[in-house]
Design a protein around this motif. Structure first.
Motif, PDB file in Angstrom:
ATOM      1  N   MET A 149       0.835  -1.170   0.000  1.00 29.02           N
ATOM      2  CA  MET A 149       0.000   0.000   0.000  1.00 29.02           C
ATOM      3  C   MET A 149       0.885   1.241   0.000  1.00 29.02           C
ATOM      4  N   ALA A 150       0.581   2.175  -0.850  1.00 28.39           N
ATOM      5  CA  ALA A 150       1.350   3.417  -0.913  1.00 28.39           C
ATOM      6  C   ALA A 150       1.000   4.307   0.279  1.00 28.39           C
ATOM      7  N   SER A 151       1.997   4.996   0.775  1.00 26.25           N
ATOM      8  CA  SER A 151       1.784   5.912   1.889  1.00 26.25           C
ATOM      9  C   SER A 151       0.870   7.058   1.461  1.00 26.25           C
ATOM     10  N   ARG A 152       0.047   7.492   2.355  1.00 25.64           N
ATOM     11  CA  ARG A 152      -0.779   8.676   2.117  1.00 25.64           C
ATOM     12  C   ARG A 152       0.033   9.960   2.288  1.00 25.64           C
ATOM     13  N   PHE A 153       1.233   9.810   2.811  1.00 25.52           N
ATOM     14  CA  PHE A 153       2.076  10.965   3.117  1.00 25.52           C
ATOM     15  C   PHE A 153       3.473  10.780   2.518  1.00 25.52           C
ATOM     16  N   ILE A 190      11.753   3.772   7.116  1.00 22.78           N
ATOM     17  CA  ILE A 190      11.465   4.349   5.812  1.00 22.78           C
ATOM     18  C   ILE A 190      11.238   3.222   4.811  1.00 22.78           C
ATOM     19  N   GLU A 191      10.344   3.474   3.852  1.00 26.44           N
ATOM     20  CA  GLU A 191      10.083   2.489   2.806  1.00 26.44           C
ATOM     21  C   GLU A 191      11.389   2.128   2.097  1.00 26.44           C
ATOM     22  N   ASP A 192      11.461   0.932   1.551  1.00 28.23           N
ATOM     23  CA  ASP A 192      12.666   0.483   0.840  1.00 28.23           C
ATOM     24  C   ASP A 192      13.026   1.429  -0.313  1.00 28.23           C
ATOM     25  N   ASP A 193      12.003   1.988  -0.970  1.00 26.77           N
ATOM     26  CA  ASP A 193      12.261   2.908  -2.086  1.00 26.77           C
ATOM     27  C   ASP A 193      12.537   4.339  -1.619  1.00 26.77           C
ATOM     28  N   GLU A 194      12.501   4.555  -0.297  1.00 27.85           N
ATOM     29  CA  GLU A 194      12.775   5.844   0.348  1.00 27.85           C
ATOM     30  C   GLU A 194      11.803   6.951  -0.068  1.00 27.85           C
ATOM     31  N   LYS A 195      10.599   6.580  -0.504  1.00 30.25           N
ATOM     32  CA  LYS A 195       9.605   7.568  -0.917  1.00 30.25           C
ATOM     33  C   LYS A 195       8.708   8.014   0.231  1.00 30.25           C
ATOM     34  N   ALA A 196       8.716   7.276   1.342  1.00 19.87           N
ATOM     35  CA  ALA A 196       7.853   7.634   2.481  1.00 19.87           C
ATOM     36  C   ALA A 196       8.422   7.029   3.761  1.00 19.87           C
ATOM     37  N   ILE A 237       0.609   8.554  18.572  1.00 22.00           N
ATOM     38  CA  ILE A 237       1.253   8.070  17.355  1.00 22.00           C
ATOM     39  C   ILE A 237       0.477   6.913  16.720  1.00 22.00           C
ATOM     40  N   THR A 238      -0.289   6.173  17.526  1.00 19.07           N
ATOM     41  CA  THR A 238      -1.168   5.150  16.963  1.00 19.07           C
ATOM     42  C   THR A 238      -2.188   5.800  16.034  1.00 19.07           C
ATOM     43  N   LEU A 239      -2.745   6.905  16.471  1.00 21.33           N
ATOM     44  CA  LEU A 239      -3.715   7.633  15.644  1.00 21.33           C
ATOM     45  C   LEU A 239      -3.071   8.092  14.332  1.00 21.33           C
ATOM     46  N   LEU A 240      -1.825   8.562  14.401  1.00 19.03           N
ATOM     47  CA  LEU A 240      -1.125   8.964  13.179  1.00 19.03           C
ATOM     48  C   LEU A 240      -0.893   7.764  12.260  1.00 19.03           C
ATOM     49  N   GLY A 241      -0.538   6.628  12.821  1.00 17.15           N
ATOM     50  CA  GLY A 241      -0.370   5.420  12.016  1.00 17.15           C
ATOM     51  C   GLY A 241      -1.667   4.999  11.354  1.00 17.15           C
ATOM     52  N   GLN A 242      -2.767   5.112  12.070  1.00 24.66           N
ATOM     53  CA  GLN A 242      -4.070   4.775  11.504  1.00 24.66           C
ATOM     54  C   GLN A 242      -4.457   5.768  10.403  1.00 24.66           C
ATOM     55  N   LEU A 243      -4.124   7.028  10.580  1.00 17.93           N
ATOM     56  CA  LEU A 243      -4.373   8.040   9.558  1.00 17.93           C
ATOM     57  C   LEU A 243      -3.619   7.709   8.269  1.00 17.93           C
ATOM     58  N   ASN A 244      -2.446   7.128   8.415  1.00 14.17           N
ATOM     59  CA  ASN A 244      -1.633   6.742   7.260  1.00 14.17           C
ATOM     60  C   ASN A 244      -2.182   5.497   6.573  1.00 14.17           C
ATOM     61  N   ARG A 280      -1.001  -4.199   6.093  1.00 11.01           N
ATOM     62  CA  ARG A 280      -0.947  -5.511   6.725  1.00 11.01           C
ATOM     63  C   ARG A 280       0.402  -6.219   6.571  1.00 11.01           C
ATOM     64  N   ARG A 281       1.325  -5.673   5.796  1.00 10.32           N
ATOM     65  CA  ARG A 281       2.585  -6.398   5.565  1.00 10.32           C
ATOM     66  C   ARG A 281       3.336  -6.663   6.861  1.00 10.32           C
ATOM     67  N   TRP A 282       3.081  -5.892   7.904  1.00 11.55           N
ATOM     68  CA  TRP A 282       3.817  -6.027   9.154  1.00 11.55           C
ATOM     69  C   TRP A 282       3.270  -7.138  10.038  1.00 11.55           C
TER      70      TRP A 282
END
Length: 192
Positions: free
Chosen positions: A1-5, A36-42, A175-182, A186-188
């Motif tokens: 899933m792509a990051s919203r941010f 950080i994402e492997d592609d360093e985009k988010a 920070i849980t709320l911020l993670g949910q906003l993002n 499920r990969r984790w």
């Protein structure tokens, strides 16, 4: 899933460097999980939306360094309280990170899995058991903590630990709320 941010849309072009620096400072360069994402985009998890307001990020990490200090709350009590929060709130990235952190603090794989699934781990001290249970109570608390429950926890740990755990749970709820906003993905849920 792509990051919203994504970082290329962050208001400050230095967001990646600032967030990496803040995390490096918090973990003293010894962080056992990716940020950080492997592609360093988010950034990952809660860090992605937090990277869109670096003033808030800096303030958060200043508070986190104080709250994480062993004088604020014992490290195992802190970790057990955080795992208790994770057992109540679905946040896979955080569960992934805290499995690794629990092991660093001497918790077995089974204790970590039990804690993350909402079961009090076996083999804990009375204070550690209370820290775990308090973490679950505070995560779900919607009104004042009643006197009976307060006395139950205060009979197992001192007030410094009680307040320290409340500070940790408060910060992690944020920070849980911020993670949910993002839109936490499920990969984790599967060990990487």
């Amino acid at each position: 899933m792509a990051s919203r941010f994504p970082l290329d849309e962050a208001p400050d072009p230095a967001a990646k460097q600032v967030m990496e620096g803040l995390m490096s400072d918090l973990w003293k360069g010894n962080r056992p999980f990716p940020i950080i994402e492997d592609d360093e985009k988010a950034m990952l998890g809660y860090l992605a939306p937090l990277s869109y307001n670096l003033d808030v990020a800096r303030g958060f990490f200043d508070v986190a360094k104080t709250a994480f200090h062993p004088n604020s709350v014992k490290p195992r009590n802190r970790e057990l309280a955080v795992m208790a929060l994770i057992s109540v709130v679905e946040i896979p990235y955080m569960a992934y990170c805290h499995r690794k952190l629990g092991g660093r603090l001497g918790l077995t794989d089974q204790q970590c899995e039990d804690a993350l699934s909402g079961k009090v781990p076996e083999g804990l001290s009375d204070e550690e058991t209370a820290a775990y249970r308090l973490g679950r109570v505070l995560t779900s608390l919607t009104g004042p903590l009643d006197d009976v429950t307060y006395r139950e926890f205060s009979s197992k740990m001192d007030k410094v630990q009680l307040v320290g755990i409340a500070n940790i749970i408060g910060g992690y709820k944020w920070i849980t709320l911020l993670g949910q906003l993002n839109g936490e993905d499920r990969r984790w849920t599967v060990e990487q």
